[in-house]
Design a protein around this motif. Structure first.
Motif, mmCIF file in Angstrom:
data_model
loop_
_atom_site.group_PDB
_atom_site.id
_atom_site.type_symbol
_atom_site.label_atom_id
_atom_site.label_comp_id
_atom_site.label_asym_id
_atom_site.label_seq_id
_atom_site.Cartn_x
_atom_site.Cartn_y
_atom_site.Cartn_z
ATOM 1 N N PHE A 574 0.759 -1.172 0.042
ATOM 2 C CA PHE A 574 -0.174 0.071 0.006
ATOM 3 C C PHE A 574 0.855 1.290 -0.193
ATOM 4 N N TRP A 575 0.392 2.431 -0.214
ATOM 5 C CA TRP A 575 1.012 3.633 -0.210
ATOM 6 C C TRP A 575 0.204 4.728 0.265
ATOM 7 N N TYR A 576 0.851 5.668 1.143
ATOM 8 C CA TYR A 576 0.269 6.877 1.772
ATOM 9 C C TYR A 576 0.577 7.974 0.909
ATOM 10 N N LYS A 577 -0.568 8.728 0.512
ATOM 11 C CA LYS A 577 -0.317 10.023 -0.119
ATOM 12 C C LYS A 577 0.537 10.694 0.944
ATOM 13 N N ALA A 578 1.625 11.564 0.571
ATOM 14 C CA ALA A 578 2.379 12.272 1.204
ATOM 15 C C ALA A 578 1.760 13.622 1.538
ATOM 16 N N SER A 579 1.599 14.285 2.532
ATOM 17 C CA SER A 579 1.063 15.489 2.663
ATOM 18 C C SER A 579 2.223 16.728 2.105
ATOM 19 N N ILE A 580 1.472 17.738 1.624
ATOM 20 C CA ILE A 580 2.353 18.704 0.952
ATOM 21 C C ILE A 580 1.783 19.908 1.908
ATOM 22 N N GLY A 581 1.407 19.857 3.133
ATOM 23 C CA GLY A 581 0.988 20.910 4.029
ATOM 24 C C GLY A 581 -0.451 21.498 3.726
ATOM 25 N N ASP A 582 -0.874 22.114 4.527
ATOM 26 C CA ASP A 582 -2.387 22.727 4.615
ATOM 27 C C ASP A 582 -2.179 24.329 4.933
ATOM 28 N N ARG A 583 -3.619 24.727 4.924
ATOM 29 C CA ARG A 583 -3.734 26.259 5.385
ATOM 30 C C ARG A 583 -3.397 26.349 6.859
ATOM 31 N N LYS A 584 -3.638 25.520 7.798
ATOM 32 C CA LYS A 584 -3.243 25.426 8.959
ATOM 33 C C LYS A 584 -1.925 25.405 9.714
ATOM 34 N N LEU A 585 -1.439 24.581 8.706
ATOM 35 C CA LEU A 585 -0.033 24.096 9.130
ATOM 36 C C LEU A 585 0.643 23.609 7.832
ATOM 37 N N GLN A 586 1.805 24.287 7.495
ATOM 38 C CA GLN A 586 2.460 23.929 6.432
ATOM 39 C C GLN A 586 3.670 23.116 6.519
ATOM 40 N N GLN A 587 3.125 21.782 7.128
ATOM 41 C CA GLN A 587 3.864 20.849 7.472
ATOM 42 C C GLN A 587 3.845 19.708 6.460
ATOM 43 N N SER A 588 4.997 19.334 5.604
ATOM 44 C CA SER A 588 4.715 18.377 4.531
ATOM 45 C C SER A 588 5.683 17.074 5.175
ATOM 46 N N SER A 589 5.189 16.085 4.510
ATOM 47 C CA SER A 589 6.200 14.597 4.640
ATOM 48 C C SER A 589 7.579 15.202 3.889
ATOM 49 N N PRO A 596 1.266 11.601 6.731
ATOM 50 C CA PRO A 596 0.254 11.312 5.399
ATOM 51 C C PRO A 596 -0.836 12.186 5.300
ATOM 52 N N HIS A 597 -1.321 12.338 4.051
ATOM 53 C CA HIS A 597 -2.441 13.104 3.768
ATOM 54 C C HIS A 597 -3.499 12.670 4.288
ATOM 55 N N ARG A 598 -3.745 11.300 4.218
ATOM 56 C CA ARG A 598 -4.992 10.566 4.949
ATOM 57 C C ARG A 598 -4.685 9.474 5.784
ATOM 58 N N ARG A 599 -5.352 8.828 6.863
ATOM 59 C CA ARG A 599 -5.028 7.903 7.448
ATOM 60 C C ARG A 599 -4.960 6.579 6.697
ATOM 61 N N GLN A 600 -6.079 6.452 5.685
ATOM 62 C CA GLN A 600 -5.867 5.285 4.999
ATOM 63 C C GLN A 600 -4.992 5.045 3.642
ATOM 64 N N PRO A 601 -4.076 4.160 3.941
ATOM 65 C CA PRO A 601 -3.036 3.886 2.383
ATOM 66 C C PRO A 601 -4.013 3.369 1.384
ATOM 67 N N LEU A 602 -3.401 3.651 0.181
ATOM 68 C CA LEU A 602 -4.161 2.953 -1.065
ATOM 69 C C LEU A 602 -3.322 1.963 -1.622
ATOM 70 N N PRO A 603 -3.841 0.540 -2.092
ATOM 71 C CA PRO A 603 -3.513 -0.425 -2.451
ATOM 72 C C PRO A 603 -2.615 -0.078 -3.872
ATOM 73 N N VAL A 604 -1.545 -0.629 -3.840
ATOM 74 C CA VAL A 604 -0.737 -0.672 -5.082
ATOM 75 C C VAL A 604 -1.500 -1.354 -6.199
ATOM 76 N N SER A 605 -2.058 -2.352 -5.708
ATOM 77 C CA SER A 605 -2.890 -2.923 -6.640
ATOM 78 C C SER A 605 -3.763 -4.248 -5.754
ATOM 79 N N GLN A 606 -5.062 -4.276 -6.398
ATOM 80 C CA GLN A 606 -5.859 -5.218 -5.518
ATOM 81 C C GLN A 606 -5.595 -6.691 -5.998
ATOM 82 N N ARG A 607 -4.571 -6.905 -6.770
ATOM 83 C CA ARG A 607 -4.297 -8.352 -7.168
ATOM 84 C C ARG A 607 -2.841 -8.338 -7.951
#
Length: 952
Positions: A574-589, A596-607
């Motif tokens: 799986f892979w986490y989207k890396a945060s690029i910062g936001d309006r409240k806090l410009q902290q990026s990965s 991470p941008h979101r808690r849930q990672p995305l699968p590289v592939s389902q199969r």
């Protein structure tokens, strides 16, 4: 200018001139005699050289220091010499030159230095006269060495063996150069991004009286300040009897930087102190008033009438006079206020002298038993990404540590009796090795650095043909040639496999010959269609069975058939989207921070597309998840674990997202929020999701805030079953939901995280391809400890494979040719690890033995019990005639070593006396490391070709 200041300036000028006049002479300059009169015959080694304090005042210890990274953004040489680049700090050579001159100029000044990689280089470039002057500064305690390792090592991504080695290297240099006067009394770990319990345990066993830390989690710091627990006793082992691994620990007030507005380096912006009231820039009174307010404020968070202020920073003191002249003024001006009733006393001091005053306070200190991970310097700012950053470099470090424990080619030649053109194959993980792929006949020498024999499956890329493999006795060995599909090129490469047996601390030589150019019936990969006749496919041997879905290609289940343990296990990437910062806090990965941008990672592939390879020696499932992510799940004959060889990269970022790739294992285990990680490869620590043992956590990042360093293993368990994953390098890992376990394997990011690197974690070109291995074990809980501890040992110190054409000339006339050798007359017990065996002089060896099981860790196999060894007739080429036990870093005799005694708020036994050493009965307690200098009779050529392996 006050009369006192004028008098000091007069002395400074005289001493400085005398010092310059004395340079280049072989005789001590005259100013040394003056310093001798001023300082008296004090010595640094026993705290006698510490400055006087005022018992009824607040004593402010000013610690002048520099922190010099041994390579970071620039190379070691660039940092040492400096350069014209505006971004490059002043060179360390200039720092040491400048500090030396400043210490000569004023006898009250003191300075602290840490990194021996730089200092030893500078030392060897000095004249005899300068070296003698420096030795006098060290004897007087005015130049103090803190820590004293070759470097200030990181604590998250380091293996304990490498920590011990690099500390031994630096402390050995200090011992040889300055004797007891140069021995550091204090560990100084001001810049690592979090602190491990094992590091503290090692420091305690090295004889340090305490450690000072710079970086701790911002919430932890705030809680400690409120409770006045910035200083404590760290109980750093759950196995070693207190106070063996107890270490006094102080958290510094400003990381390791100067207090705000009190930085007078050329890299700082503050104005110098102007103490002439007639000067329009006069600011002395303002600085003094500010300093007194700040000292009073800092004192609120510490328990004694002593506080410390670090006066330095990264590569500070390139122009030391700028710092010291302002500190001179500050000390004089603040102390002058005592005439008007001020109760503040300021002095030049050192970490050791400050620690000594804390010890004299005779207080009872709180006890900490966990570690200082993970580290965050603010909300959403967890420094847990660097646990996995640069994965190829982390693997290179681990392989290099392994290689440094092995004998080199000259030793192999001596032992085998034959001079050969030995070579290694660093490209084996990409199926590349020149000698095995072009030669019709060659030899393979496998060296085993462990104290027990090992079985090792050798795997070498070859050219076309059939091959005959013979063992050291000339008997034919079962071998196979399998086709290894290359995910990058899609071109299968033939690889020769054969099992090898290697004796303890020794080698075996196998001969390989191509007997026919005819292509054999290679074991070709078989493609498995999505809708095959069977819904599942399996690979198995005598001990393990792994089941895969023929539909998805994913792992479904693992069975330990010997223990009759079955566990549904789903593994994928799986892979986490890396945060690029936001309006409240410009902290990026970034290189350090994981966000991470979101808690849930995305699968590289389902199969995954899958291919099956089966031979008499190995069964493999090749999984292709995408054009940048693949894996081989492998099971060798006789192997009790599953091997997952993953290949990730180049990570695509055309979609505008940086990616942080993980391998995740999901099971139905009821883990109740707990998981377990090792500490620098030794003791195991319990982790609990969204929890810290020493303060109430306000969790702001449920993913990054639960990541911990994994140096060799991570596992989850319930009351019956345990799933363990071993790594081939340091990585970050976690269990973010019950029954789940994940490890971060690769990162590619598009933004900088503003922690000093100044660039994104983004390789040039398309990116980096990384290949690594995870070893997976499934056990009953009461059977797991022995398997994962011993396998981790074999993984870190795996056999080294050397290739040679064969047919070399005799090493010397009449030398017998050996095809097998063991350095031991008998194997070590499974609970004992030979950590170090190195030449330590003409007839001496440095010997470290460790008990590698924790107290109560393995009751089923009795491996956690004390073990007694007879070392006198252990080695096959030498006989031990005398043993001297030392501290862990081998720079103090154990019998004369002493540490400051502290009173914790929990029970602790008295410091145990050093017992006489009998080489016939050496007993090791659980998790104990014992270090010896052994006098020996016999031939030392196998151990090293140098007189002293740590000589410079």
């Amino acid at each position: 200018m006050s009369p006192g200041a004028a008098a000091r300036r007069g002395r400074a000028g005289a001493c400085g001139a005398a010092g310059r006049a004395g340079r280049g002479s072989l005789h001590p300059p005259a100013w040394l005699f003056l310093l001798w009169l001023v300082a008296g015959r004090t010595r640094a080694a026993d705290y006698e050289a510490c400055p006087r304090v005022q018992p009824d005042m607040l004593n402010v210890h000013l610690v002048a220091h520099t922190h010099d990274d041994v390579g970071w953004i620039y190379t070691v040489d660039q940092y040492y010499y400096g350069g014209q680049n505006d971004l490059l700090h002043p060179g360390v050579k200039n720092i040491l030159d400048s500090v030396f001159a400043a210490l000569q100029a004023e006898p009250s000044r003191r300075f602290v230095y840490v990194e021996m990689a730089f200092f030893s280089r500078w030392w060897h470039q000095q004249t005899n006269a300068t070296q003698q002057a420096v030795q006098e500064l060290v004897r007087q305690g005015r130049l103090e060495f803190a820590n004293g390792g070759w470097v200030m090592n990181d604590e998250a991504a380091t293996h304990y063996g490498a920590i011990v080695d690099q500390m031994t290297l630096g402390l050995h240099f200090l011992q040889k150069t300055f004797g007891e006067d140069g021995r550091p009394r204090v560990a100084w770990h001001i810049d690592p991004f979090g602190h491990s319990r094992e590091q503290a345990s090692l420091f305690a066993q090295m004889g340090f009286d305490g450690v000072f830390l710079g970086r701790v989690d911002y919430q932890d710091r705030e809680a400690r300040m409120k409770r006045k627990k910035m200083e404590l006793v760290w109980r750093a082992s759950a196995s070693l009897k207190p106070p063996t691994a107890d270490l006094f620990t102080g958290v510094l007030p400003n990381l390791y930087d100067p207090p705000k507005n009190l930085c007078w380096d050329t890299l700082c912006d503050e104005r110098s102190i102007v103490d002439n009231p007639e000067d329009f820039q006069y600011n002395a009174q303002e600085v003094v008033d500010y300093f007194l307010r700040m000292a009073a404020d800092q004192h609120r968070y510490y328990r004694t009438n002593h506080i410390v202020m670090t006066m330095g920073g990264d590569f500070h003191y390139g122009y030391a006079n700028s710092w010291f002249k302002n500190l001179d003024k500050l000390i004089q001006l603040v102390n002058a206020k005592q005439e008007n009733g001020s109760r503040v006393h300021v002095l030049y001091s050192t970490p050791a002298c400050y620690l000594r005053e804390l010890n004299k306070a005779n207080l009872t200190w709180s006890v900490k038993e966990d570690d200082f991970f993970p580290y965050a310097d603010g909300p959403h700012q967890f420094w847990t990404g660097y646990f996995s950053s640069r994965p190829a470099l982390k693997h290179y470090e681990r392989v290099s540590y392994n290689f440094l424990q092995v004998l080199m080619s000259n030793a192999l030649a001596w032992l085998s009796g034959s001079i050969e053109d030995y070579s290694t194959c660093p490209g084996l993980n990409i199926s590349f090795c020149v000698l095995s792929q072009i030669s019709a006949r060659f030899q393979v020498t496998i060296y085993n650095p462990l104290g027990r024999k090992v079985a090792h499956m050798v795997r070498l890329p070859v050219n076309e043909g059939t091959f005959l493999v013979k063992d050291p006795k000339g008997n034919a060995v079962t071998s196979d040639v399998v086709m290894n599909p290359q995910a990058e090129t899609q071109i299968p490469i033939p690889e020769l496999l054969f099992p090898a047996s290697v004796p303890a601390l020794g080698f075996s030589v196998y001969s390989i010959a191509r007997v026919s150019r005819q292509n054999p019936k290679f074991h070709m990969p078989k493609s498995i269609p999505r809708h095959s006749n069977s819904d599942v496919l399996m690979i198995q041997n005598k001990y393990i069975r792994a089941t895969f879905s023929a539909e998805t290609g994913l792992l479904m289940k693992i069975e330990n058939m010997g223990q009759k343990v079955v566990l549904p296990v789903s593994q994928s990437f799986f892979w986490y989207k890396a945060s690029i910062g936001d309006r409240k806090l410009q902290q990026s990965s970034g290189a350090y921070v994981f966000r991470p941008h979101r808690r849930q990672p995305l699968p590289v592939s389902q199969r995954a597309e899958i291919y099956l390879v089966k031979s008499s020696l190995v069964q493999e499932v090749h999984q292709n998840f995408s054009d940048w992510c693949s894996q081989v799940v492998r099971l060798y004959r006789g192997q009790r674990h599953l091997e997952l060889q993953w290949t990730v990269g180049p990570i695509p970022t055309a979609d505008g997202w940086g990616k942080e790739v993980i391998s995740r294992f999901d099971t139905p285990l009821d883990t109740k929020g707990h998981f377990y990680t090792d500490s620098n490869g030794r003791e195991i620590l319990t982790r609990r999701r969204d929890y810290r043992p020493t303060w109430s956590l306000n969790q702001t990042q449920v993913v990054a805030g639960n990541y911990y360093p994994v140096n060799t293993r991570i596992f989850i368990k319930d009351g019956e079953k345990q799933l363990t994953v071993l790594t081939d390098r340091s990585q970050g890992g976690s269990s973010l939901r019950d029954g789940s376990l994940e490890l971060m394997v690769h990162r590619k990011l598009l933004r900088d995280d503003f922690r000093g690197v100044g660039e994104a974690l983004l390789e040039q070109g398309s990116g980096l391809v990384v290949r690594g291995r995870h070893l997976v074990l499934l056990d009953a809980v009461d059977q797991a400890a022995a398997g994962h501890r011993l396998l981790a040992e074999r993984e870190v110190l795996a056999p080294q494979v050397f290739l040679a054409p064969g047919g070399g000339a005799p090493y010397f006339q009449g030398a017998p040719r050996r095809t097998q050798f063991s350095g031991l007359l008998r194997e070590l017990p499974p609970s004992v690890h030979l950590l170090t065996l190195a030449r330590w002089g003409p007839d001496r060896l440095l010997l470290r033995l460790e008990h590698q099981f924790a107290l109560g860790e393995d009751s089923g196999h009795n491996l956690s019990s004390p073990v007694t060894l007879n070392l006198q007739d252990l080695f096959s080429t030498v006989t031990i005639t005398h043993l001297q036990e030392t501290t862990l870093a081998a720079n103090q005799p154990r019998e004369s070593a002493s540490r400051l005694k502290w009173t914790p708020d929990t029970d602790a036994a008295p410091y145990p006396p050093a017992a006489p050493v009998d080489p016939t009965t050496i007993t090791l307690q659980p998790m104990e490391i014992r270090t010896f200098v052994a006098s020996v009779l016999g031939e030392l050529d196998p151990w090293s070709h140098r007189e002293d392996p740590l000589d410079f």
